[in-house]
Design an enzyme around this catalytic site. Structure first.
Site, PDB file in Angstrom:
ATOM      1  N   SER A 115       0.764  -1.213   0.042  1.00  0.00           N
ATOM      2  CA  SER A 115       0.029   0.063   0.134  1.00  0.00           C
ATOM      3  C   SER A 115       0.695   1.290  -0.113  1.00  0.00           C
ATOM      4  O   SER A 115       1.651   1.492  -1.054  1.00  0.00           O
ATOM      5  CB  SER A 115      -0.886  -0.023   1.295  1.00  0.00           C
ATOM      6  OG  SER A 115      -1.842   1.016   1.120  1.00  0.00           O
TER       7      SER A 115
ATOM      8  N   ASP B 240     -10.040  -2.878  -6.090  1.00  0.00           N
ATOM      9  CA  ASP B 240      -9.660  -2.438  -4.943  1.00  0.00           C
ATOM     10  C   ASP B 240     -10.501  -1.170  -4.667  1.00  0.00           C
ATOM     11  O   ASP B 240     -10.407  -0.122  -5.603  1.00  0.00           O
ATOM     12  CB  ASP B 240      -8.102  -2.008  -5.061  1.00  0.00           C
ATOM     13  CG  ASP B 240      -7.371  -1.587  -4.126  1.00  0.00           C
ATOM     14  OD1 ASP B 240      -7.870  -0.899  -2.878  1.00  0.00           O
ATOM     15  OD2 ASP B 240      -6.091  -1.726  -3.736  1.00  0.00           O
TER      16      ASP B 240
ATOM     17  N   HIS C  96      -8.188  -4.576  -1.387  1.00  0.00           N
ATOM     18  CA  HIS C  96      -6.903  -3.670  -1.085  1.00  0.00           C
ATOM     19  C   HIS C  96      -6.296  -4.743  -0.118  1.00  0.00           C
ATOM     20  O   HIS C  96      -6.712  -4.868   1.207  1.00  0.00           O
ATOM     21  CB  HIS C  96      -7.217  -2.515  -0.443  1.00  0.00           C
ATOM     22  CG  HIS C  96      -6.086  -1.678  -0.048  1.00  0.00           C
ATOM     23  ND1 HIS C  96      -5.476  -1.033  -1.251  1.00  0.00           N
ATOM     24  CD2 HIS C  96      -5.412  -1.250   1.007  1.00  0.00           C
ATOM     25  CE1 HIS C  96      -4.452  -0.323  -0.629  1.00  0.00           C
ATOM     26  NE2 HIS C  96      -4.414  -0.516   0.690  1.00  0.00           N
TER      27      HIS C  96
END
Length: 637
Positions: A196, A331, A362
């Site tokens: 991320s 996502d 995600h």
């Protein structure tokens, strides 16, 4: 009326549930984006079958990006392991105390090399995050050392010592961790990986200074957004609940600010950086919090300037390392418009690959099961399989930016091979009582001969047999030497283990060292199993010259033997194909001890009909290394 309303309401709820869970969607293979003529990426894909297979998420809810994103944070806290590591701290120039955790491998890597994964977790995460613990434990089981950065202000047990916390693209802490790991493990090969927000940090760190690329084998960026400015604009929209996720991220950052209020929002900080604490605590989105606090504390005049400098997309064009980018289509935090940056980069750089699965959410990517998934996610397997592919190409001297050096592991392999050869000769002389020393090969190659091979070494004897078999075809007539028939008797699947190791080294890391290759090929020849002949044979003059020519051909072809063509018309280029599935493998084929060449799927002995007797080989090695030693009863004069 009620008899009609209730069934209609139930039917409507079922339709909404099916719609929310996306149960009607089909699972597909991930989409791959890379430069069309990139041979390197093709080699990586051959070694990473997970990228070519259909990703099957958890049957009931796995196709929902929201549930995948939610479950990874909740389920992982119950089912994920908690690896034990060493916490290291470092006092930085501005007074901040950064920490990182080092987790040692559970076993030695299969290549006997030393490899370290440098992990940068997502926003407001540390080494204690559930998805980080799962990946660390999985990497340790495969022989990797893992170092995980703890973002400033995240760990409650580590108090802040300066008036700042982590930022979206701050690379100072990650740079310190890389420097310290290089000092502690100077011989370790490094691979960067970011989850991320951490994916933005690692790409920005490597792109800021080209000299940093020499320290890494590759970089992996998983589920990141590439452009913070565009991501902030999309996060203010309600589409796909992005506004809600922005509120959650702002809430997590405000929690850190509240825990360290005296340090991060002190009176001195408010006056120096013109920060209004009431406005900071009233922020309901990441963009509002960045405007009220983060960009001011970092010293930027506007939030747009802050996003531009903190984003990795302005630095990615300078990176020439092997890069893996991975984003899911569903996502909720990284919408599809942001993926265009990664796609464009992958299509214009030789060593870049973007993997785009249809499902996964995600950092979710849960798979298997109907309701309860496997804690080990598809993302963990994909990242580690890519790392294994990079290591395989590295030890094969096929990485485009870095070649294998003649370091300690390769020297140890050569020394072990020489010791095996010396022990075999010593055992033969001890069993003969040192009275009858082993004669040299009659062909004049310089190695020891054997009476079973008509006084020649095994290599020269095999060359002589080949010339006898091919003599009628080459000369067009039979010679007296060629008329005698030869019958070879060997155990099924029996091969020379030392020769296999030698040819592999010559084909990979030692292909350029002709002297080393010649000595290794001769060493492999000296340990070949004996051959019994069915009728007397005559030694062939000039076997030494033929042997030297054969050695040169073997080295030129990477250690793989070739047969003499029966006629000029048959001299065609032979393509390397998998013995099982007939797939073209090119330079990435895996030879097996049974004599076949296989692809990455059928490389293991249990994936093809391997007839090599490993048990017999082990027993033979035990017999050779543990000879029966009996002292002489009468001293001979």
């Amino acid at each position: 009326m009620a008899d009609v309303v209730i069934p209609v309401a139930v039917f409507g709820l079922l339709c909404a549930l099916v719609r929310f869970l996306h149960l009607t969607e089909k699972s597909e293979k991930p989409k791959l984006y890379y430069k069309d003529d990139s041979q390197f990426v093709q080699s990586v894909l051959d070694l990473c079958p997970v990228f070519k297979e259909i990703f099957q998420p958890t049957l009931l809810w796995g196709k929902s990006g929201h549930l995948q994103t939610f479950v990874y944070a909740k389920l992982g806290k119950v089912l994920s392991p908690f690896p034990h590591g060493e916490r290291c701290s470092f006092l930085m120039a501005d007074g901040a105390t950064m920490t990182y955790d080092v987790f040692q491998p559970h076993k030695t890597h299969s290549t006997n090399g030393d490899y370290t994964l440098l992990v940068c977790p997502g926003i407001a995460n540390s080494s204690e995050a559930s998805y980080v613990c799962m990946f660390v434990n999985y990497a340790q089981d495969h022989g990797y050392r893992v170092a995980v950065l703890n973002h400033l202000g995240v760990l409650p047990s580590v108090p802040l010592t300066s008036s700042r916390m982590f930022t979206y693209g701050g690379t100072d802490e990650y740079a310190v961790m890389v420097t310290e790991i290089c000092k502690r493990y100077p011989d370790s090969k490094l691979m960067a990986i970011g989850f991320s927000m951490g994916g933005n940090v690692v790409l920005k760190y490597i792109g800021e200074d080209n000299s940093r690329q020499k320290n890494f084998l590759c970089v992996m960026s998983l589920c990141q957004g590439y452009d913070a400015g565009q991501a902030a604009q999309l996060a203010r929209e309600w589409g796909y609940l992005r506004r809600f996720y922005g509120f959650v991220m702002a809430k997590n950052q405000k929690r850190i600010l509240k825990q360290n209020y005296d340090m991060l929002l002190s009176t001195e900080v408010q006056k120096r950086y013109h920060i209004d604490p009431c406005r900071v605590m009233a922020a309901t989105s990441a963009h509002e919090l960045d405007e009220a606090y983060n960009r001011r504390r970092a010293g930027y005049t506007s939030v747009e300037e802050y996003y531009k400098v903190q984003s990795c997309h302005t630095y990615m064009s300078k990176i020439t390392l092997p890069v893996l980018l991975l984003n899911a289509n569903n996502d909720p935090l990284v919408p599809l418009p942001l993926l265009e940056i990664g796609k464009e980069y992958a299509k214009t750089h030789d060593n870049a690959l973007l993997v785009n699965p249809k499902h996964g959410g995600h950092l979710g990517f849960f798979q298997k099961g109907f309701f309860t998934p496997d804690p080990l996610t598809w993302l963990d397997k994909a990242a580690l399989q890519y790392a294994e592919a990079i290591v395989t190409l590295y030890v094969s001297n096929k990485l485009p930016h870095r070649s294998l050096r003649f370091d300690i592991p390769q020297k140890l392999i050569l020394n072990n091979l020489k010791k095996v050869h010396t022990n075999i000769v010593t055992m033969d002389m001890e069993q003969n009582g040192n009275q009858n020393p082993v004669p040299l090969c009659r062909a004049g190659c310089g190695f020891y001969g054997n009476t079973a091979f008509e006084g020649m070494c095994s290599k020269c004897y095999k060359d002589a047999m080949k010339r006898k078999e091919n003599a009628p075809t080459l000369s067009g007539r039979l010679s007296p030497v060629a008329t005698s028939t030869v019958t070879t008797v060997t155990a099924p699947g029996e091969t020379d283990s030392v020769g296999n190791v030698t040819s592999t080294l010559a084909h990979t890391s030692l292909g350029s060292e002709s002297g080393s290759s010649n000595s290794l090929q001769d060493l492999a020849a000296s340990t070949t199993p004996s051959v019994e002949t069915g009728s007397p044979t005559v030694p062939i003059p000039g076997a030494s010259n033929s042997k030297q020519e054969t050695d040169k051909e073997d080295i030129a072809t990477g250690g793989l033997s070739t047969e003499v063509a029966s006629s000029p018309d048959d001299k065609k280029t032979k393509k390397n194909r998998c013995t099982t599935c007939k797939k073209k493998v090119g330079l990435t084929g895996f030879p097996c001890r049974c004599g076949g060449l296989f692809c990455s799927l059928h490389r293991y002995s249990d994936k093809h009909q391997c007839d090599f007797n490993y048990k017999e080989l082990a027993q033979e090695q035990i017999r050779k290394h543990n000879p029966v030693i009996v002292a002489e009863k009468i001293q001979k004069i």
